[in-house]
Scaffold this motif. Structure first.
Motif, short mmCIF file in Angstrom:
data_model
loop_
_atom_site.label_atom_id
_atom_site.label_comp_id
_atom_site.label_asym_id
_atom_site.label_seq_id
_atom_site.Cartn_x
_atom_site.Cartn_y
_atom_site.Cartn_z
N LEU A 76 -3.39 3.60 11.88
CA LEU A 76 -3.66 3.46 10.46
C LEU A 76 -5.11 3.00 10.26
O LEU A 76 -5.63 2.23 11.08
CB LEU A 76 -2.71 2.46 9.81
CG LEU A 76 -1.23 2.87 9.68
CD1 LEU A 76 -0.41 1.70 9.19
CD2 LEU A 76 -1.09 4.05 8.74
N VAL A 77 -5.74 3.48 9.20
CA VAL A 77 -7.14 3.17 8.96
C VAL A 77 -7.25 2.35 7.68
O VAL A 77 -6.62 2.68 6.67
CB VAL A 77 -7.97 4.47 8.81
CG1 VAL A 77 -9.44 4.13 8.56
CG2 VAL A 77 -7.83 5.31 10.08
N ASN A 78 -8.01 1.25 7.76
CA ASN A 78 -8.26 0.45 6.55
C ASN A 78 -8.96 1.31 5.51
O ASN A 78 -9.85 2.11 5.83
CB ASN A 78 -9.14 -0.75 6.86
CG ASN A 78 -8.45 -1.72 7.79
OD1 ASN A 78 -7.23 -1.73 7.90
ND2 ASN A 78 -9.22 -2.54 8.48
N LEU A 126 -1.37 6.62 3.22
CA LEU A 126 -1.69 6.02 4.51
C LEU A 126 -1.02 6.87 5.57
O LEU A 126 0.18 7.18 5.46
CB LEU A 126 -1.19 4.58 4.58
CG LEU A 126 -1.74 3.61 3.51
CD1 LEU A 126 -1.08 2.26 3.65
CD2 LEU A 126 -3.25 3.48 3.63
N SER A 127 -1.78 7.29 6.59
CA SER A 127 -1.25 8.21 7.60
C SER A 127 -1.50 7.68 9.00
O SER A 127 -2.53 7.04 9.26
CB SER A 127 -1.86 9.60 7.45
OG SER A 127 -1.56 10.14 6.20
N GLY A 173 -3.18 -5.28 -0.03
CA GLY A 173 -2.61 -6.14 1.01
C GLY A 173 -2.57 -5.44 2.36
O GLY A 173 -3.27 -4.45 2.59
N PHE A 174 -1.69 -5.93 3.25
CA PHE A 174 -1.56 -5.38 4.60
C PHE A 174 -0.28 -4.56 4.68
O PHE A 174 0.80 -5.01 4.28
CB PHE A 174 -1.51 -6.51 5.64
CG PHE A 174 -2.82 -7.20 5.82
CD1 PHE A 174 -3.74 -6.73 6.75
CD2 PHE A 174 -3.16 -8.30 5.05
CE1 PHE A 174 -4.95 -7.37 6.90
CE2 PHE A 174 -4.36 -8.93 5.20
CZ PHE A 174 -5.27 -8.47 6.14
N TYR A 175 -0.42 -3.33 5.18
CA TYR A 175 0.70 -2.43 5.32
C TYR A 175 0.98 -2.23 6.81
O TYR A 175 0.04 -2.02 7.60
CB TYR A 175 0.40 -1.08 4.66
CG TYR A 175 0.45 -1.15 3.16
CD1 TYR A 175 -0.61 -1.70 2.43
CD2 TYR A 175 1.56 -0.68 2.46
CE1 TYR A 175 -0.57 -1.76 1.06
CE2 TYR A 175 1.62 -0.75 1.08
CZ TYR A 175 0.55 -1.30 0.37
OH TYR A 175 0.61 -1.36 -0.98
N ILE A 228 2.03 -0.86 13.84
CA ILE A 228 0.58 -0.77 13.61
C ILE A 228 0.33 -1.19 12.18
O ILE A 228 1.18 -1.02 11.30
CB ILE A 228 0.07 0.66 13.89
CG1 ILE A 228 -1.45 0.65 13.97
CG2 ILE A 228 0.58 1.65 12.85
CD1 ILE A 228 -1.98 1.95 14.51
N GLU A 229 -0.84 -1.76 11.96
CA GLU A 229 -1.11 -2.37 10.67
C GLU A 229 -2.48 -1.95 10.17
O GLU A 229 -3.41 -1.68 10.95
CB GLU A 229 -1.06 -3.90 10.82
CG GLU A 229 -1.15 -4.66 9.50
CD GLU A 229 -1.04 -6.16 9.73
OE1 GLU A 229 -1.97 -6.71 10.34
OE2 GLU A 229 -0.02 -6.76 9.34
#
Length: 1194
Positions: free
Chosen positions: A974-976, A987-988, A1036-1038, A1051-1052
């Motif tokens: 995942l990419v910020n 989000l991919s 936020g954080f996914y 993964i975050e």
């Protein structure tokens, strides 16, 4: 336009209604109604076109007549166009919907309004004189409509209605109209319009899908054919008419059972063009006139007008209309003076105008017959010339008509009439006259017979010339050019003298001399100008000699004048000037005749009936925009000269009107910027340009502001003196001259106006600008600021290289230009404006230059079995500064090496190629792909894959069965990223694992499975989370978590929103559990096992220090929450206050119960929804979770 109607007066007074704002007009008994549409013309370059419609398609321009009139006018002071539609003696048939449409080249507007027949027509049925002042203000129609039939007579008596039967008939018709159709869901429109040759569909919707319909045209049923097609689609019934002709212009009906739907179809013909226009004509009274024009379609209908009045069939006794294919004729058999004027032929696609001039029959005598004195056996010729070569006449001798014979001959050649008498005898001496037929003229002359008697004197006599005996002047003899000059000169002398003729100063002459005993004859055949001069006759004999000089003057028509000059050209007039002819023919010029013609025509038309004495003439009644030519004739007593050469072609034009909207756009210390719009009326001469002038305040001297003319509608006046107050004016110029001047009312002070710098960043530059390598980058940044600001560009804080990047600045914008984008052009660009101590800075553009990626790496053939081959590779080292979108896998047979695509846009880094052919060997290659396209080169397998043939003996080695199971592993992270409000975001990531792992998504450790705002996708190992219209609470954080039998992986990434708070991953605190609780800790976000602790609303435990649930609460309450609160009110609280959900830091305020924990089963309480937990955290609360053993804080 805004059509409307004001209050109508009480009938029977006529009403003239101005439409100003209402949309409905109530029509009473009778009278005139005027609808008025007013159009503001300040911004219009020319007069707008207006159309009035009734219903949907009926154009009222074709209905103009006795009961309908259309008018228009223009108020030059207020610049307002007024269009009126007047209905004369309005009645019930005019009720309905109307529409007014106004259009110009690039603008359009329309207005709808209704004309309703007034229901209060009670006075038609009442007693007395129709006055209704004493009648109560009640709607009798509504009373009758609701009353039973038995009450009709009572109501009639009560309201004084005498014609009850008539009212009941109307009431019955109204009720029928109000009856709702049961067979039709949607009826036909009242009218349709279609162009000739086009197709149209008439559509109705019926209530019963199985109903049969009939289509009628003018009451006759329509049969199916190639032009008429019937269709039934569900409830719709469609009649299609192909290739519409004028025969299809009719009334149509759709019949379902006993119900009908009516409509009218209007077939509009295409515009008919005039391909050959009319030509001007000039005829004499009584002559036949035939105007001819040619149109683009055979048998087309045209309209003929004379001076704006239509020529109708009612005047067939005078005018006759004729059609011959594409040619149209207007014929006037016997023209009169009243027929003079402008004739117009009009079609729906063009207009042609021609002028007819009918002049009275007036015969001019250019040369009259003259008296003759001849001798015996000589020839006598009487000749005259008139203006009309078609005029015939008779010759009279002493009042009796001359009968031609062998000796007497009569001839008529052109304008010349001759009577010739050969071998004159004494009996021919008489008075001769010529009478033109149809004219009261009598041209007469006398023939004298000369009898010469000579007495013989037998003695010598010196020669003598006897000129006096002829009764002619011995000095000059005048002869008309072209005529025969014969002069008998009597001589005497004994013996007979010899005669010698000489032309003085010339040795030769065209003179023929006949010598006789007593006279000599001087003859010139067809006299010419060269025959003029002094002729000397000398007679000699032995006794002596005599001589005499005779002057011969040849007169002729004048030479043609030079081409006339045209000046003072106006809208429909001009001034023609010319010079006298160089040679007047030996006679004074009596006057001139002027003719004109259209340049493309061959017919010249005479402009004056009387001879012009002056050398100038003002020609009028010309058509503006038509090119004309002029020519002139000179006339003397002999006749009319040949025509002069045609003048230079010219066009009657008028000067344009003054320019409009003349304003000041900008002012600086030394310049003034002006702008304006073209004149409202330019005319046929076009527009050559504008002249701009200025003068200082208090002065009357206007100074040109620009050298010459300018064709633009704006100008920048430079080199002005700071502080001067100037007046400006502008004029439009064309061939006809200058227009009136448009002047700025107040003087302008030449002084700079200080304005703060401000950058107006375009919306598309507020996000990353991605360009391919080699493409052009052109960034335009508008700004404001005065005086002109200093502009500084930087990239990543560094100045730009002028050799690599082009910067162009103007007064209103700055442009960054890169001819070919390269990878090093990527970065953040910043522009700064500076005016004195004021600045504005904008960091606006994040440019990313992308190129094609490199090839994949480490491609290898991992396995071959059956008809399949397995490949594996790693991503390319160079991604081209853009995300890798996928891969393209190709295969090629070793024999042909022709490549075929197996997979495209493939996202994984391994694949299995199937359906290979046995016995062949294959090579494989892989291209990488990003937004710029495929990589230039591909990664190719070194060794081919051989596909074994079946039937061969092959003993596979014994291998231990391979365990393909593997725990989940994320192959693409995942990419910020940051998001933009109002746009969906995704989000991919990519994962692999055997068996296929189960996927969970979390936001700030909260499970998102049950939230409808999020959508999860999984395709070929690519995992996607879509967030619909993110808000600040979605920041936020996914976390993506993959779980299978072999293990789990997660993964975050971080999702940033400009105003959203950020949550850390370690925002947990472990607190000791309350006494008496047992069990294992349950992570936040997981589902607790039966018997685990749960949040339950209650009134006795916990407090929220911020935001009681009320009108300011940010936490939505569902029906389930309300129910849980009621259940929890009756249960004890096992937790202390430390489990409350509180805001960071103390905040005073009234406490309110929020939740408690209970170690019960699922049947006794419900879990707190994750969505509510997420909302609490987003607004700044800390939430505690607990089970039997542990208490967790988030």
């Amino acid at each position: 336009p805004a059509p409307a109607a004001s209050e109508l007066p009480t009938p029977p007074v006529e009403s003239s209604q101005n439409t100003e704002g209402n949309k409905e007009l109530l029509l009473l008994l009778s009278g005139n109604i005027t609808f008025t549409a007013k159009v503001a013309g300040e911004s219009l370059l020319k007069k707008p076109s207006v159309k009035w419609f009734k219903g949907k398609w009926m154009d009222l321009a074709s209905k103009v007549g006795k009961h309908l009139q259309l008018h228009d006018s223009y108020d030059r002071n207020n610049k307002v166009y007024t269009f009126e539609m007047e209905i004369i003696e309005a009645n019930m048939t005019f009720a309905g919907g109307y529409r007014c449409e106004v259009s110009t080249k690039d603008k359009f507007d329309s207005s709808n309004f209704n004309l309703t027949w007034h229901s209060n027509i009670l006075i038609s049925f009442c007693r007395g004189d129709g006055k209704t002042e004493s009648q109560p203000e009640v709607d009798v129609w509504e009373i009758l409509r609701k009353a039973p039939p038995s009450e009709y007579e009572k109501i009639a008596f009560q309201y004084g209605i005498t014609d009850l039967r008539g009212m009941l008939k109307r009431l019955k018709r109204i009720k029928k109209e109000e009856k709702k159709s049961t067979a039709f869901l949607k009826k036909l429109d009242p009218a349709y319009q279609v162009d000739k040759g086009q197709k149209i569909k008439l559509v109705v919707e019926v209530a019963n899908p199985d109903a049969d319909v009939k289509w009628l045209k003018n009451g006759q049923e329509i049969q199916v054919s190639g032009r008429y097609i019937f269709e039934a689609v569900g409830n719709k019934r469609i009649l299609t008419i192909n290739h519409c002709s004028l025969a299809d212009d009719a009334a149509y009906e759709c019949v379902v059972g006993e119900e009908k739907s009516f409509t009218e179809l209007f077939v509009k013909e295409p515009p008919i063009l005039i391909t050959h226009p009319l030509e001007d004509q000039m005829v004499m009274v009584g002559e036949r006139v035939e105007f001819e024009c040619e149109v683009s379609e055979e048998g087309a209908t045209v309209k003929w007008e004379k001076d704006g009045v239509e020529l109708t069939r009612e005047e067939t006794f005078k005018y006759r209309f004729k059609k011959d294919g594409k040619k149209q004729y207007l014929i006037i058999n016997e023209s009169t003076k009243e027929d003079s004027g402008h004739y117009t032929v009009k079609t729906n696609g063009g207009v042609s105008v021609a002028e007819l001039i009918v002049q009275e029959k007036k015969l001019e005598v250019y040369q009259s017959i003259a008296d003759l004195t001849v001798k015996a056996r000589d020839q006598a010729v009487f000749k005259c010339e008139v203006s009309d070569e078609n005029v015939k006449g008779i010759w009279l001798k002493n009042g009796k008509e001359v009968v031609p014979d062998e000796r007497i001959k009569i001839s008529h050649i052109g304008r010349i009439h001759k009577l010739t008498i050969e071998d004159v005898t004494p009996g021919d001496e008489a008075d001769y006259s010529f009478i033109p037929q149809g004219f009261a003229y009598n041209l007469s002359a006398k023939l004298q017979f000369l009898e010469v008697k000579i007495d013989f004197v037998p003695r010598e006599e010196p020669p003598k010339i006897h000129l006096d005996c002829l009764g002619q002047s011995p000095d000059t003899i005048v002869v008309v050019a072209g005529n025969k000059l014969r002069l008998d000169v009597p001589i005497s002398g004994d013996p007979t003298p010899t005669v010698i003729w000489q032309k003085v100063n010339k040795s030769e002459g065209r003179v023929r001399v006949e010598k006789h005993e007593d006279h000599c004859v001087f003859i010139i055949e067809g006299a010419e100008k060269e025959d003029e001069g002094v002729y000397r006759v000398i007679v000699k004999n032995p006794v002596g000699e005599d001589k005499a000089d005779i002057t011969v003057k040849v007169i002729d028509v004048p030479d043609p004048p030079e081409a006339p000059k045209i000046s003072n050209i106006g809208e429909d007039y001009c001034t023609v000037q010319w010079q006298p002819p160089k040679y007047d023919g030996g006679q004074p010029v009596l006057g001139y005749i002027l003719e004109r013609k259209k340049k493309k025509s061959y017919r010249w038309m005479r402009l004056n009936f009387d001879l012009l004495k002056e050398l100038t003439y003002e020609a009028k009644r010309m058509i503006e925009g038509v090119v004309y030519e002029m020519r002139i004739y000179a006339v003397n007593s002999i006749g009319m000269s040949r025509p002069s050469p045609a003048s230079q072609p010219f066009m009657p034009i008028a000067p344009p009107s003054e320019p409009t909207h003349f304003t000041v756009e900008d002012v600086s210390d030394s310049t003034v910027a002006l702008k304006w719009r073209p004149p409202e009326r330019i005319g046929a001469g076009g527009l050559d340009g504008y002249i701009v002038e200025y003068c200082k305040e208090g002065s009357t001297e206007w100074i040109p502001a620009l050298p010459g003319l300018t064709e633009r509608t704006s100008a920048l006046i430079k080199d002005l003196v700071t502080g001067d107050k100037l007046n400006f004016r502008i004029k439009a110029i064309n061939l006809a001259g200058e227009s009136g001047a448009a002047i700025i009312k107040e003087p302008i002070t030449v002084q700079e106006i200080l304005q703060r710098p401000k950058i107006w960043l375009p919306r598309h530059l507020r996000q990353t600008l991605v360009k391919k390598v080699g493409e052009t980058i052109n960034i335009v940044i508008p700004f404001q600021g005065k005086p002109r600001p200093k502009i500084i560009w930087t990239k990543d804080g560094q100045s730009l290289d002028a050799k690599d990047v082009g910067i162009r600045n103007s007064n209103t914008d700055t442009i960054l230009f890169i001819r070919k984008a390269e990878l090093h052009h990527s970065g953040a660009y910043e522009v700064t404006l500076q005016i004195e101590n004021m600045t504005d800075k904008q960091r606006f553009v994040h440019v990313s230059s992308a190129d094609k990626p490199g090839p994949p790496q480490n491609i290898k053939l991992t396995d071959v079995w059956g008809f399949n081959a397995a490949l594996e590779w790693t991503p390319p080292q160079d991604d081209g500064n853009a995300q890798i979108l996928g891969y393209t896998v190709q295969k090629a047979d070793k024999k042909t090496m022709e490549w075929y695509t197996v997979f495209d846009h493939y996202r994984r880094t391994n694949c299995v190629v199937s359906e290979l052919i046995m016995g062949n060997e294959y090579f494989f290659r892989v291209f990488s792909e990003n937004l710029c396209g495929l990589s230039e080169t591909a990664a190719t397998t070194k060794n081919p894959a051989y596909i074994q043939k079946t039937g061969t003996t092959y003993k596979p080695p014994c291998y231990k069965e391979h365990d393909f199971s593997e725990p989940p592993k994320f192959t693409h992270p995942l990419v910020n990223r940051s998001v933009i409000a109002g746009y969906n975001t995704t989000l991919s990531c990519a994962v692999r694992g055997i068996p296929k792992p189960k996927i969970y998504w979390y936001k700030n450790k909260v499970d998102l499975s049950g939230d409808a705002k999020y959508r999860m996708f999984s395709k070929q190992g690519v995992l996607t989370l879509e967030i619909r219209k993110p808000t600040p609470f979605d920041g936020g954080f996914y976390t993506c978590k993959a779980v299978n039998e072999c293990g789990e992986a997660e993964i975050e990434c971080r999702l940033d929103y400009p105003s959203a708070p950020f949550w850390g991953t370690a925002d947990w605190a472990l607190l000791p559990p309350p006494a008496g609780w047992q069990g294992t800790p349950a992570p936040c976000g997981s589902h607790p096992a039966p018997g685990a602790a749960r949040f339950v609303p209650t009134k006795t435990w916990g407090h929220v220090r911020r935001g009681e649930r009320g009108k300011n609460s940010t936490i939505p309450r569902s029906r389930g929450q309300t129910r849980r609160r009621e259940m929890a009110a009756h249960q004890p609280s096992p937790f202390p206050r430390r489990a409350e959900a509180r805001r960071h830091g103390p905040r005073p305020g009234p406490a309110r119960p929020l939740a408690k924990l209970e170690a019960g089963g699922a049947s006794k309480c419900c879990c707190l929804p994750h969505a509510e937990v997420a909302v609490l955290k987003a607004v700044g609360f800390r939430v505690f979770f607990a089970n039997k053993n542990m208490l967790f804080s988030s």
